[in-house]
Design an enzyme around this catalytic site. Structure first.
Site, PDB file in Angstrom:
ATOM      1  N   SER A 198      32.592  27.445  48.915  1.00 15.59           N
ATOM      2  CA  SER A 198      32.910  26.655  50.109  1.00 15.59           C
ATOM      3  C   SER A 198      31.721  25.889  50.646  1.00 15.59           C
ATOM      4  O   SER A 198      31.886  24.808  51.220  1.00 15.59           O
ATOM      5  CB  SER A 198      33.509  27.560  51.188  1.00 15.59           C
ATOM      6  OG  SER A 198      32.675  28.660  51.427  1.00 15.59           O
ATOM      7  N   ASP A 203      27.296  36.108  44.297  1.00 18.00           N
ATOM      8  CA  ASP A 203      28.560  35.390  44.437  1.00 18.00           C
ATOM      9  C   ASP A 203      29.254  35.813  45.718  1.00 18.00           C
ATOM     10  O   ASP A 203      29.680  36.960  45.856  1.00 18.00           O
ATOM     11  CB  ASP A 203      29.438  35.703  43.209  1.00 18.00           C
ATOM     12  CG  ASP A 203      30.734  34.906  43.186  1.00 18.00           C
ATOM     13  OD1 ASP A 203      30.962  34.090  44.094  1.00 18.00           O
ATOM     14  OD2 ASP A 203      31.524  35.126  42.246  1.00 18.00           O
ATOM     15  N   GLY A 204      29.366  34.859  46.645  1.00 20.47           N
ATOM     16  CA  GLY A 204      30.091  35.105  47.887  1.00 20.47           C
ATOM     17  C   GLY A 204      29.226  34.854  49.110  1.00 20.47           C
ATOM     18  O   GLY A 204      28.169  35.461  49.269  1.00 20.47           O
ATOM     19  N   GLY A 219      38.047  37.907  45.794  1.00 21.77           N
ATOM     20  CA  GLY A 219      39.426  37.492  46.067  1.00 21.77           C
ATOM     21  C   GLY A 219      39.557  36.203  46.848  1.00 21.77           C
ATOM     22  O   GLY A 219      40.541  35.503  46.691  1.00 21.77           O
ATOM     23  N   HIS A 269      34.451  33.969  35.648  1.00 27.15           N
ATOM     24  CA  HIS A 269      34.418  35.233  36.392  1.00 27.15           C
ATOM     25  C   HIS A 269      35.837  35.798  36.418  1.00 27.15           C
ATOM     26  O   HIS A 269      36.699  35.275  37.122  1.00 27.15           O
ATOM     27  CB  HIS A 269      33.897  34.928  37.816  1.00 27.15           C
ATOM     28  CG  HIS A 269      33.859  36.111  38.730  1.00 27.15           C
ATOM     29  ND1 HIS A 269      33.600  35.978  40.081  1.00 27.15           N
ATOM     30  CD2 HIS A 269      34.029  37.443  38.510  1.00 27.15           C
ATOM     31  CE1 HIS A 269      33.622  37.181  40.650  1.00 27.15           C
ATOM     32  NE2 HIS A 269      33.885  38.075  39.723  1.00 27.15           N
ATOM     33  N   MET A 308      28.583  40.888  43.481  1.00 21.78           N
ATOM     34  CA  MET A 308      29.456  40.325  44.522  1.00 21.78           C
ATOM     35  C   MET A 308      28.797  40.557  45.878  1.00 21.78           C
ATOM     36  O   MET A 308      28.472  41.688  46.234  1.00 21.78           O
ATOM     37  CB  MET A 308      30.832  40.990  44.504  1.00 21.78           C
ATOM     38  CG  MET A 308      31.739  40.646  43.327  1.00 21.78           C
ATOM     39  SD  MET A 308      32.077  38.891  43.076  1.00 21.78           S
ATOM     40  CE  MET A 308      32.737  38.377  44.658  1.00 21.78           C
ATOM     41  N   SER A 317      31.201  26.846  42.453  1.00 24.12           N
ATOM     42  CA  SER A 317      32.458  27.495  42.092  1.00 24.12           C
ATOM     43  C   SER A 317      33.608  26.555  42.428  1.00 24.12           C
ATOM     44  O   SER A 317      33.791  26.184  43.594  1.00 24.12           O
ATOM     45  CB  SER A 317      32.624  28.798  42.879  1.00 24.12           C
ATOM     46  OG  SER A 317      33.990  29.171  42.873  1.00 24.12           O
ATOM     47  N   HIS A 328      31.178  27.461  37.766  1.00 23.78           N
ATOM     48  CA  HIS A 328      31.784  28.794  37.878  1.00 23.78           C
ATOM     49  C   HIS A 328      33.300  28.678  38.062  1.00 23.78           C
ATOM     50  O   HIS A 328      33.778  27.913  38.904  1.00 23.78           O
ATOM     51  CB  HIS A 328      31.147  29.468  39.091  1.00 23.78           C
ATOM     52  CG  HIS A 328      31.480  30.900  39.320  1.00 23.78           C
ATOM     53  ND1 HIS A 328      30.841  31.945  38.685  1.00 23.78           N
ATOM     54  CD2 HIS A 328      32.361  31.486  40.172  1.00 23.78           C
ATOM     55  CE1 HIS A 328      31.310  33.097  39.135  1.00 23.78           C
ATOM     56  NE2 HIS A 328      32.243  32.848  40.036  1.00 23.78           N
ATOM     57  N   MET A 335      38.400  38.153  37.572  1.00 22.58           N
ATOM     58  CA  MET A 335      38.800  39.157  38.566  1.00 22.58           C
ATOM     59  C   MET A 335      40.222  39.581  38.200  1.00 22.58           C
ATOM     60  O   MET A 335      41.189  39.307  38.916  1.00 22.58           O
ATOM     61  CB  MET A 335      38.723  38.553  39.971  1.00 22.58           C
ATOM     62  CG  MET A 335      37.285  38.462  40.462  1.00 22.58           C
ATOM     63  SD  MET A 335      37.104  37.338  41.850  1.00 22.58           S
ATOM     64  CE  MET A 335      36.966  35.801  40.963  1.00 22.58           C
ATOM     65  N   ASP A 392      36.702  30.934  38.814  1.00 20.70           N
ATOM     66  CA  ASP A 392      37.177  32.214  39.332  1.00 20.70           C
ATOM     67  C   ASP A 392      38.618  32.460  38.917  1.00 20.70           C
ATOM     68  O   ASP A 392      39.532  31.764  39.368  1.00 20.70           O
ATOM     69  CB  ASP A 392      37.077  32.219  40.861  1.00 20.70           C
ATOM     70  CG  ASP A 392      35.638  32.339  41.325  1.00 20.70           C
ATOM     71  OD1 ASP A 392      34.978  33.313  40.921  1.00 20.70           O
ATOM     72  OD2 ASP A 392      35.174  31.449  42.061  1.00 20.70           O
ATOM     73  N   MET A 400      41.808  34.936  38.941  1.00 21.39           N
ATOM     74  CA  MET A 400      42.375  36.069  39.692  1.00 21.39           C
ATOM     75  C   MET A 400      43.832  36.258  39.273  1.00 21.39           C
ATOM     76  O   MET A 400      44.559  35.281  39.090  1.00 21.39           O
ATOM     77  CB  MET A 400      42.314  35.780  41.194  1.00 21.39           C
ATOM     78  CG  MET A 400      40.928  35.391  41.692  1.00 21.39           C
ATOM     79  SD  MET A 400      40.875  35.284  43.487  1.00 21.39           S
ATOM     80  CE  MET A 400      39.289  34.454  43.726  1.00 21.39           C
TER      81      MET A 400
HETATM   82  C1  DX5 Z   1      35.323  35.107  45.344  1.00 20.43           C
HETATM   83  C2  DX5 Z   1      34.804  34.353  44.153  1.00 20.43           C
HETATM   84  C3  DX5 Z   1      33.722  33.394  44.468  1.00 20.43           C
HETATM   85  C4  DX5 Z   1      34.077  32.327  45.469  1.00 20.43           C
HETATM   86  C5  DX5 Z   1      32.925  32.273  46.410  1.00 20.43           C
HETATM   87  O1  DX5 Z   1      36.037  36.213  44.951  1.00 20.43           O
HETATM   88  O2  DX5 Z   1      34.277  35.216  43.160  1.00 20.43           O
HETATM   89  O3  DX5 Z   1      33.151  32.812  43.303  1.00 20.43           O
HETATM   90  O4  DX5 Z   1      34.273  31.046  44.935  1.00 20.43           O
HETATM   91  O5  DX5 Z   1      33.267  31.470  47.467  1.00 20.43           O
HETATM   92  P1  DX5 Z   1      32.281  31.207  48.679  1.00 20.43           P
HETATM   93  O6  DX5 Z   1      31.044  30.572  48.103  1.00 20.43           O
HETATM   94  O7  DX5 Z   1      33.063  30.295  49.538  1.00 20.43           O
HETATM   95  O8  DX5 Z   1      31.984  32.529  49.328  1.00 20.43           O
HETATM   96 ZN    ZN Z   2      33.197  34.179  41.420  1.00 21.70          ZN
END
Ligand code: DX5
Ligand code: ZN
Length: 229
Positions: free
Chosen positions: A206, A183-184, A154, A78, A149, A17, A42, A80, A44, A46
Site C-alpha cells: 500500500s 513484509d507488511g 492476509g 509468496h 511477516m 507488492s 512480489h 499464503m 501475494d 492467498m
Molecule cells: C500481506 C501480504 C503483503 C502485502 C503487504 O499478507 O503478504 O505482501 O502486500 O501490504 P502492505 O505493504 O500494504 O502492508
Molecule cells: Zn507478501
C-alpha cells in the site's frame, strides 16, 4: 542491469507488492515501478483457507513474468496457501523466480523448500508473527530467503508490528547466508528500522501502489533503506 536471483542476499532492495495495485491497469503499474528501479516484484497468493481472502494464481504470474524479466527483474511469489508443495510446479512454470512457503501451512517444510529448488527457483520460508525465529534452524542449506511477516498475513494496509525489529535481528543471526525479507506495514520509516536490524528485501504494497505516484513512492523507500546504517 539484471538481478541474479542467486545474489538476493547481497543488496537492499524495495520489493513492490502488486496486492495493492490496480488490476485493471496491472501492466502499466508494474512498468512504473520497474522504471523506478525495482528489481523484484512480489506476488501475494492467498487461497481462502490459510488466510481468508482469495487473491491470484499462476495466471497473473504468467501475465507479468515476461515484462518483469525483460526489465532484468525477478518475480517473487509468496504462497499464503495450505499444502503449498502442490502448487510449486505451476508457479515455477508460470515464471516465478523465487517462491516462499509458510512454515505454518505444511508439515512438509523441508520437502517443500527442496521442491522449490528442484523447480529451479530460489526457496523462501515465510514466518507468521507468532512463529519463533528458531524454526529456521536446520534448514540453512535449503533457504535462500527468510520472509519475516511484519503483520499477520492476509491483507494489505495493516500497521507494522514493532516487535518484528528484534525478530529480524535474530533471524539475521540464525540465517546469515539467506536474504531476510520483511513484509507488511513497510514504508520509509519501518523499512529503515528493519534495514538496520539486518533485513535486505523490503516488500511494500500500500505504501507504493496506494500512492498516487507509485514510482516516486518506490524511490523514497529505496532512498530510506540506502541511507539506513
Ligand atoms: C500481506 C501480504 C503483503 C502485502 C503487504 O499478507 O503478504 O505482501 O502486500 O501490504 P502492505 O505493504 O500494504 O502492508
Ligand atoms: Zn507478501
Amino acid at each position: 542491469m539484471s538481478l541474479d536471483p542467486a545474489r538476493l542476499r547481497d543488496q537492499r532492495l524495495v520489493v513492490p507488492s502488486i496486492l495493492s495495485a490496480d488490476y485493471a491497469q496491472l501492466g502499466a503499474q508494474v512498468d512504473a515501478v520497474l522504471e523506478a528501479g525495482a528489481h523484484v516484484i512480489h506476488v501475494d497468493v492467498m487461497d481462502g483457507h490459510f488466510v481468508p481472502p482469495i487473491t491470484i494464481g499462476p495466471l497473473i504470474v504468467e501475465a507479468i513474468a515476461e515484462q518483469v524479466h525483460a526489465a532484468g527483474a525477478i518475480v517473487d511469489v509468496h504462497l499464503m496457501i495450505e499444502q503449498p508443495e502442490r502448487q510449486i510446479a505451476a508457479f515455477a512454470s508460470a515464471g516465478a523466480n523465487s517462491i516462499s512457503v509458510h512454515h505454518e501451512a505444511t508439515p512438509h517444510v523441508h520437502y517443500a523448500l527442496g521442491e522449490v529448488r528442484e523447480a529451479g527457483c530460489r526457496a523462501g520460508l515465510a514466518l507468521n508473527p507468532a512463529t519463533q525465529p528458531e524454526v529456521v534452524a536446520g534448514l540453512e542449506e535449503l533457504l535462500d530467503i527468510v520472509l519475516c511477516m511484519t503483520v499477520n498475513p492476509g491483507w494489505g494496509g495493516q500497521a507494522f508490528i514493532p516487535r518484528s525489529v528484534a525478530k529480524v535481528e535474530r533471524l539475521r543471526a540464525l540465517a546469515p547466508d539467506a536474504a531476510i525479507e520483511v513484509d507488511g506495514g513497510i514504508d520509509e520509516g519501518t523499512a529503515a528500522r528493519c534495514a538496520e536490524a539486518g533485513a535486505n528485501l523490503f516488500v511494500a504494497g500500500s505504501s507504493v501502489f496506494g500512492d498516487p505516484d507509485p514510482a516516486a513512492a518506490c524511490r523514497r523507500i529505496a532512498d530510506a533503506i540506502a541511507a539506513a546504517p
